[in-house]
Design an enzyme around this catalytic site. Structure first.
Site, PDB file in Angstrom:
ATOM      1  N   GLY A  48      49.829 102.886 125.202  1.00 42.90           N
ATOM      2  CA  GLY A  48      49.888 101.459 125.512  1.00 42.90           C
ATOM      3  C   GLY A  48      49.139 100.675 124.447  1.00 42.90           C
ATOM      4  N   ARG A  49      47.843 100.951 124.378  1.00 41.20           N
ATOM      5  CA  ARG A  49      46.940 100.199 123.501  1.00 41.20           C
ATOM      6  C   ARG A  49      47.444 100.075 122.056  1.00 41.20           C
ATOM      7  NH1 ARG A  49      41.444  99.913 124.286  1.00 41.20           N
ATOM      8  NH2 ARG A  49      41.642 101.631 125.751  1.00 41.20           N
TER       9      ARG A  49
ATOM     10  N   ARG B  39      37.389  92.722 127.717  1.00 45.32           N
ATOM     11  CA  ARG B  39      36.844  93.946 127.129  1.00 45.32           C
ATOM     12  C   ARG B  39      35.419  93.790 126.583  1.00 45.32           C
ATOM     13  NH1 ARG B  39      38.441  96.422 123.346  1.00 45.32           N
ATOM     14  NH2 ARG B  39      38.304  98.522 124.149  1.00 45.32           N
TER      15      ARG B  39
ATOM     16  N   GLY C 198      46.329 107.064 124.787  1.00 46.55           N
ATOM     17  CA  GLY C 198      44.958 107.254 124.315  1.00 46.55           C
ATOM     18  C   GLY C 198      44.747 107.122 122.829  1.00 46.55           C
TER      19      GLY C 198
ATOM     20  N   CYS D 291      30.322  81.259 134.932  1.00 49.92           N
ATOM     21  CA  CYS D 291      28.920  81.271 135.330  1.00 49.92           C
ATOM     22  C   CYS D 291      28.453  82.719 135.427  1.00 49.92           C
ATOM     23  CB  CYS D 291      28.742  80.540 136.655  1.00 49.92           C
ATOM     24  SG  CYS D 291      29.337  78.855 136.559  1.00 49.92           S
ATOM     25  N   GLU D 292      28.594  83.412 134.339  1.00 51.31           N
ATOM     26  CA  GLU D 292      28.220  84.825 134.217  1.00 51.31           C
ATOM     27  C   GLU D 292      27.692  84.964 132.808  1.00 51.31           C
ATOM     28  OE1 GLU D 292      28.472  87.576 136.091  1.00 51.31           O
ATOM     29  OE2 GLU D 292      29.234  86.457 137.817  1.00 51.31           O
TER      30      GLU D 292
HETATM   31  C1  LIG Z   1      46.340 103.772 130.574  1.00 49.39           C
HETATM   32  C2  LIG Z   1      47.268 104.907 130.585  1.00 49.39           C
HETATM   33  C3  LIG Z   1      48.085 105.160 129.478  1.00 49.39           C
HETATM   34  C4  LIG Z   1      47.987 104.380 128.213  1.00 49.39           C
HETATM   35  O1  LIG Z   1      46.774 104.587 127.583  1.00 49.39           O
HETATM   36  P1  LIG Z   1      46.455 103.857 126.197  1.00 49.39           P
HETATM   37  O2  LIG Z   1      45.018 104.173 125.990  1.00 49.39           O
HETATM   38  O3  LIG Z   1      46.709 102.422 126.424  1.00 49.39           O
HETATM   39  O4  LIG Z   1      47.348 104.454 125.177  1.00 49.39           O
HETATM   40  C5  LIG Z   1      48.989 106.183 129.564  1.00 49.39           C
HETATM   41  N1  LIG Z   1      49.101 106.927 130.683  1.00 49.39           N
HETATM   42  C6  LIG Z   1      48.339 106.715 131.753  1.00 49.39           C
HETATM   43  C7  LIG Z   1      48.523 107.561 132.939  1.00 49.39           C
HETATM   44  C8  LIG Z   1      47.390 105.707 131.748  1.00 49.39           C
HETATM   45  O5  LIG Z   1      46.637 105.493 132.830  1.00 49.39           O
END
Ligand SMILES: *Cc1c(COP(=O)(O)O)cnc(C)c1O
Length: 417
Positions: free
Chosen positions: A274-275, A310, A230, A341-342
């Site tokens: 992740g992000r 996104r 997150g 086509c959106e």
């Molecule tokens: C998507 C997700 C993450 C990663 O979130 P980011 O916003 O990409 O850091 C981690 N844990 C779970 C369970 C997720 O669904």
């Protein structure tokens, strides 16, 4: 305000001659540098571990780089488990944080020795039945409900499908203890694309408080607390990256006062971002095919929302650079579109850019997470190639572009082979 790119206009043109646009390109040196910064911020915690959320960019070449930096994999599907295993992440290098989980995925996670993070109290019995017993270590995902405010992408926790209620956690850990589970983890994920460091520190503090309370009431101690992912990224030029050193420091203080001073033994801090791990270090490169001037000005690209959804999905801002026109003033206003086509297939609406012409190469920033990964084939669009810019400046193809043959591969019909 300008944004930097790790290649010159000439180099990009060379790459586009070799790999037809659109393609995604990831900057390995920048990914590694950021990974090291993250680890340094949490070096105070012995056992700190980041599990890269594979869904952000499920490419094994990138996952292998992150493994070299000491990161594990956070998986939530069969394919993600298989990828984690393929890059050499085994056992407790894998966190399996799934929801609405099929039995076969629990079985696979067990087979790999992954840490299983349960999404619901009924999953204790479901897992036991699916695997013929429970593992020695289990984690539960907490949904704090109305306690926290939530944010724009993830919504309000009480409306989110994930996790145990607070009351269910006490019941769940007691049940797992009674069934012989020996080691425990506690997880939550209440942020998405958050840029306020205090939000992440507060989340960790809540988890520490809860771990202390559960350990007292249930008579267990925790091996680890997983604060989820997150951490956001500054998509807009006027936003600032989260100060990760400050997050580390803030959580270190909370750990001392809310956990250690309360008598809980040392535990490991886990994270599953992740992000922020790959997002800012990936770029979508695309060429202008057409410029049209109707009720508005449109720059039509050879990429579309199948390469990065996104903006169309969330109205998200992604910065756009025109490398060959860095010094040309942004005097024109364009909707930058794809060819689906959106009508929502737009990368930008009303964006100030230098005057564009067919053939111009555009770089769309912050496409390194939830970019290629969210791709789809609607309208018969094919997924693009993924390239890796290595620290020595060379470029390696880490996924080839799809072909029509790939697109038709699941059909058995004359004329389509
Ligand atoms: C998507 C997700 C993450 C990663 O979130 P980011 O916003 O990409 O850091 C981690 N844990 C779970 C369970 C997720 O669904």
């Amino acid at each position: 305000m300008g944004r930097t790119i790790p290649f010159t206009a000439e180099r990009l043109e060379e790459l586009a001659q070799r790999w037809p646009t659109p393609f995604h390109i990831y900057d390995e040196a920048a990914i590694r540098a950021h990974a090291r910064e993250l680890k340094a911020a949490f070096a105070w915690n012995r056992g700190f571990h980041e599990y890269f959320a594979v869904k952000a960019t499920p490419n094994p070449h990138l996952m292998a780089i992150l493994r070299e930096e000491g990161f594990g994999s956070d998986c939530s599907s069969m394919a993600e488990l298989v990828l984690a295993n393929a890059v050499g992440n085994r056992g407790e290098d894998i966190m399996f944080t799934s929801n609405d989980t099929p039995a076969a995925e629990f079985v696979k996670a067990r087979e790999l020795g992954a840490i299983i993070n349960l999404d619901d109290i009924t999953h204790i019995d479901f897992l036991e039945k699916a695997c013929g017993g429970l593992p020695e270590l289990l984690c539960c995902r907490w949904n704090p409900g109305p306690l926290k405010g939530g944010n724009a992408i993830i919504g309000k926790p009480e409306e989110a499908k994930y996790g145990f209620t607070t009351a269910q956690l006490f019941e769940g850990y007691a049940a797992m203890k009674a069934k012989g589970v020996k080691r425990f983890g506690l997880h939550t994920m209440v942020a998405s694309n958050e840029l306020d460091p205090q939000y992440i520190i507060d989340t960790a503090t809540l988890l520490f408080d809860l771990a202390v309370e559960i350990s007292r009431k249930v008579g267990i101690t925790f091996d680890f607390v997983n604060i989820g992912g997150g951490i956001g990224i500054p998509y807009r030029p006027d936003q600032k990256a989260m100060d990760i050193a400050r997050v580390g420091k803030g959580i270190e203080e909370a750990y001392a006062t809310h956990l250690r001073a309360q008598g809980h033994p040392d535990l490991k801090l886990y994270m599953e971002c992740g992000r922020c791990i790959t997002g800012p270090y990936g770029y979508l490169v695309s060429r202008v095919l057409h410029v049209k001037d109707t009720y508005r000005k449109y720059a039509g690209l050879d990429a579309c929302m199948a390469n990065l959804m996104r903006p169309a999905l969330y109205g998200a801002y992604h910065h756009i650079t025109v490398p060959a026109k860095m010094d040309v003033p942004a005097t024109e206003t364009y909707d930058v579109t794809g060819s689906l086509c959106e009508n929502n297939d737009k990368f930008a609406i009303g964006r100030q850019l230098p005057p564009l012409e067919p053939g111009d190469l555009l770089v769309i920033h912050d496409a390194g997470a939830h970019g290629h990964a969210m791709g789809f084939q609607y309208n018969g669009k094919l997924r693009s190639a993924e390239l890796l810019l290595r620290p020595d400046g060379t470029v390696k193809e880490i996924r080839r572009a799809e072909t029509l043959k790939d697109y038709f591969a699941t059909l058995d019909f004359p004329g389509l082979d």
